[in-house]
Scaffold this motif. Structure first.
Motif, PDB file in Angstrom:
ATOM      1  N   ASP A 103      11.358  13.340  58.412  1.00 29.83           N
ATOM      2  CA  ASP A 103      10.226  14.074  57.846  1.00 29.83           C
ATOM      3  C   ASP A 103       9.590  13.355  56.664  1.00 29.83           C
ATOM      4  OD1 ASP A 103      10.517  16.193  59.616  1.00 29.83           O
ATOM      5  OD2 ASP A 103      11.893  17.283  58.280  1.00 29.83           O
ATOM      6  N   VAL A 104       8.379  13.779  56.364  1.00 25.64           N
ATOM      7  CA  VAL A 104       7.702  13.402  55.127  1.00 25.64           C
ATOM      8  C   VAL A 104       7.295  14.672  54.399  1.00 25.64           C
ATOM      9  CG1 VAL A 104       6.855  11.183  55.971  1.00 25.64           C
ATOM     10  CG2 VAL A 104       5.449  13.230  56.296  1.00 25.64           C
ATOM     11  N   VAL A 105       7.190  14.564  53.079  1.00 20.71           N
ATOM     12  CA  VAL A 105       6.626  15.629  52.264  1.00 20.71           C
ATOM     13  C   VAL A 105       5.247  15.169  51.827  1.00 20.71           C
ATOM     14  CG1 VAL A 105       6.866  17.043  50.194  1.00 20.71           C
ATOM     15  CG2 VAL A 105       8.906  16.325  51.454  1.00 20.71           C
ATOM     16  N   VAL A 106       4.233  15.968  52.145  1.00 14.37           N
ATOM     17  CA  VAL A 106       2.843  15.578  51.898  1.00 14.37           C
ATOM     18  C   VAL A 106       2.218  16.523  50.882  1.00 14.37           C
ATOM     19  CG1 VAL A 106       0.560  15.235  52.932  1.00 14.37           C
ATOM     20  CG2 VAL A 106       2.625  14.681  54.240  1.00 14.37           C
ATOM     21  N   ALA A 107       1.573  15.944  49.876  1.00  9.93           N
ATOM     22  CA  ALA A 107       0.754  16.716  48.945  1.00  9.93           C
ATOM     23  C   ALA A 107      -0.643  16.811  49.548  1.00  9.93           C
ATOM     24  CB  ALA A 107       0.705  16.041  47.583  1.00  9.93           C
ATOM     25  N   MET A 108      -1.000  17.985  49.994  1.00 11.84           N
ATOM     26  CA  MET A 108      -2.290  18.157  50.644  1.00 11.84           C
ATOM     27  C   MET A 108      -3.413  17.969  49.631  1.00 11.84           C
ATOM     28  SD  MET A 108      -2.962  18.720  53.836  1.00 11.84           S
ATOM     29  CE  MET A 108      -1.711  19.821  54.502  1.00 11.84           C
ATOM     30  N   GLN A 109      -4.447  17.263  50.045  1.00  7.70           N
ATOM     31  CA  GLN A 109      -5.645  17.120  49.224  1.00  7.70           C
ATOM     32  C   GLN A 109      -6.784  17.985  49.746  1.00  7.70           C
ATOM     33  OE1 GLN A 109      -6.489  12.864  49.078  1.00  7.70           O
ATOM     34  NE2 GLN A 109      -5.296  12.676  47.194  1.00  7.70           N
ATOM     35  N   TYR A 110      -7.005  17.930  51.054  1.00  7.66           N
ATOM     36  CA  TYR A 110      -8.093  18.689  51.665  1.00  7.66           C
ATOM     37  C   TYR A 110      -7.616  19.276  52.989  1.00  7.66           C
ATOM     38  CZ  TYR A 110     -10.544  15.305  48.685  1.00  7.66           C
ATOM     39  OH  TYR A 110     -10.930  14.513  47.642  1.00  7.66           O
ATOM     40  N   SER A 111      -8.166  20.427  53.338  1.00  5.05           N
ATOM     41  CA  SER A 111      -7.904  20.993  54.666  1.00  5.05           C
ATOM     42  C   SER A 111      -9.156  21.709  55.148  1.00  5.05           C
ATOM     43  CB  SER A 111      -6.709  21.944  54.656  1.00  5.05           C
ATOM     44  OG  SER A 111      -6.932  23.039  53.786  1.00  5.05           O
ATOM     45  N   GLY A 112      -9.423  21.571  56.435  1.00  2.00           N
ATOM     46  CA  GLY A 112     -10.592  22.216  57.023  1.00  2.00           C
ATOM     47  C   GLY A 112     -10.259  23.592  57.557  1.00  2.00           C
ATOM     48  N   ILE A 113     -11.241  24.462  57.539  1.00  4.02           N
ATOM     49  CA  ILE A 113     -11.096  25.795  58.130  1.00  4.02           C
ATOM     50  C   ILE A 113     -11.703  25.777  59.519  1.00  4.02           C
ATOM     51  CG2 ILE A 113     -11.813  28.211  57.996  1.00  4.02           C
ATOM     52  CD1 ILE A 113     -11.662  28.014  54.981  1.00  4.02           C
ATOM     53  N   SER A 114     -10.911  26.124  60.505  1.00  4.61           N
ATOM     54  CA  SER A 114     -11.370  26.184  61.887  1.00  4.61           C
ATOM     55  C   SER A 114     -12.028  27.529  62.146  1.00  4.61           C
ATOM     56  CB  SER A 114     -10.188  25.995  62.850  1.00  4.61           C
ATOM     57  OG  SER A 114     -10.502  26.478  64.138  1.00  4.61           O
TER      58      SER A 114
END
Length: 317
Positions: free
Chosen positions: A28-39
């Protein structure tokens, strides 16, 4: 490890609250989210409670599958390195909520092999990868060698319709015509024309791709089809899809349904976007900090000016 996440507690009820993450494994990786789109497709169905039942569907859940973030930690078997910018297709790594699809969070735990490394210039536009892969899936499996089978008419000039049109232009097919009935969404064309259906005098399209999801549209599409032509249904249809048989019979019409993108679609989009060949500019029209997720979802689902809404997680990480 805690994370801040958008949680659909039940249909029509949204919160932004802390959850605990599962312990990452060596893969696994641990990711710091920067952006996410809304579907406005899948997430809207989950939010409204209209998603057809499938195994694992239950509330509370964390939605989202359109994320871009930086890898904080990378397991020895993850195939990734800390500091990489990656596309994140979601996560199931929450203890107090289901991950359906688990991308709307400030930090996520996800198998490294599920992430896609991004060129730095892609940035927030990486959140468009799933939608672009869906657009690519509406095309023939080998578009470069079947230009005559790419859509000549696209119905709907939302984000998905724009991406399909841009891909047709990128592959070198004749510029498609795009139908749009809402004047607000008629701008933004790049290398193709957008017109109201009433203004289209062309008859005999070989391939028509509908991404509007409009009820009762099939007869209109059949009447615009050449003999032996194909209608591709790339939208989501909440009502039964039906058509008058004789006109379709006379044309020997073919109907194809394009559902979820496949790995080869995402591979193609990644190569196009990382190299700069695929133009993703102008599709993200609205942005909100993650703390204002409720307002962001209301705008994404209800404002016709909003082509694509992005949540900014950088201050929440």
């Amino acid at each position: 490890m805690n994370t801040l996440a958008v949680v659909f507690e039940k249909p029509t009820k949204l919160s932004v609250r802390e959850l605990t993450l599962v312990e990452p494994t060596a893969a696994d990786v641990v990711v710091a989210m920067q952006y996410s789109g809304i579907s406005t497709g899948t997430e809207k169905l989950l939010f409204t409670g209209r998603m057809p039942p499938f195994p694992g569907l239950a509330y509370p859940l964390v939605p989202g599958y359109e994320g871009v973030g930086l890898i904080l930690e990378a397991g020895a078997e993850s195939g990734r390195e800390p500091g990489q910018l990656v596309y994140v297709p979601g996560s199931k790594g929450f203890n107090e909520a289901r991950g359906l699809f688990g991308g709307q969070a400030s930090r996520v735990v996800v198998p490294g092999g599920k992430t896609i490394p991004l060129a730095d210039h892609v940035g927030e536009k990486g959140a468009l990868f799933a939608l672009a892969a869906t657009a690519h899936h509406c095309l023939e499996p080998d578009p470069a060698n079947h230009l005559d089978k790419l859509p000549g008419l696209i119905v709907g000039h939302g984000a998905l319709g724009r991406l399909i049109a841009r891909l047709c232009v990128l592959y070198g097919a004749p510029a498609p015509t795009v139908w749009e009935t809402n004047p607000i969404r008629m701008d933004g064309a790049r290398g193709y024309s957008v017109i109201h259906p009433d203004d289209d005098t062309t008859r005999g399209y070989k391939v028509i791709c509908d991404v509007s999801g409009a009820d009762g549209i099939m007869d209109t599409l059949v009447n615009k089809l050449m003999p032996g032509g194909e209608i591709v249904l790339g939208g989501f249809y909440s009502e039964p899809v039906s058509f008058t048989f004789p006109p379709a019979f006379l044309r020997e019409a073919r109907i194809r349904i394009a559902a979820q993108w496949k790995e080869q679609d995402l591979t193609a989009i990644t190569a196009f976007a990382n190299s700069g060949r695929l133009d993703l500019d102008g599709l993200i029209t609205h942005r909100e900090p993650a703390a204002r997720a409720a307002d962001a979802y209301a705008t994404a689902f209800g404002d016709p000016h909003c082509v694509k809404m992005i949540l900014d997680w950088r201050s929440a990480a």
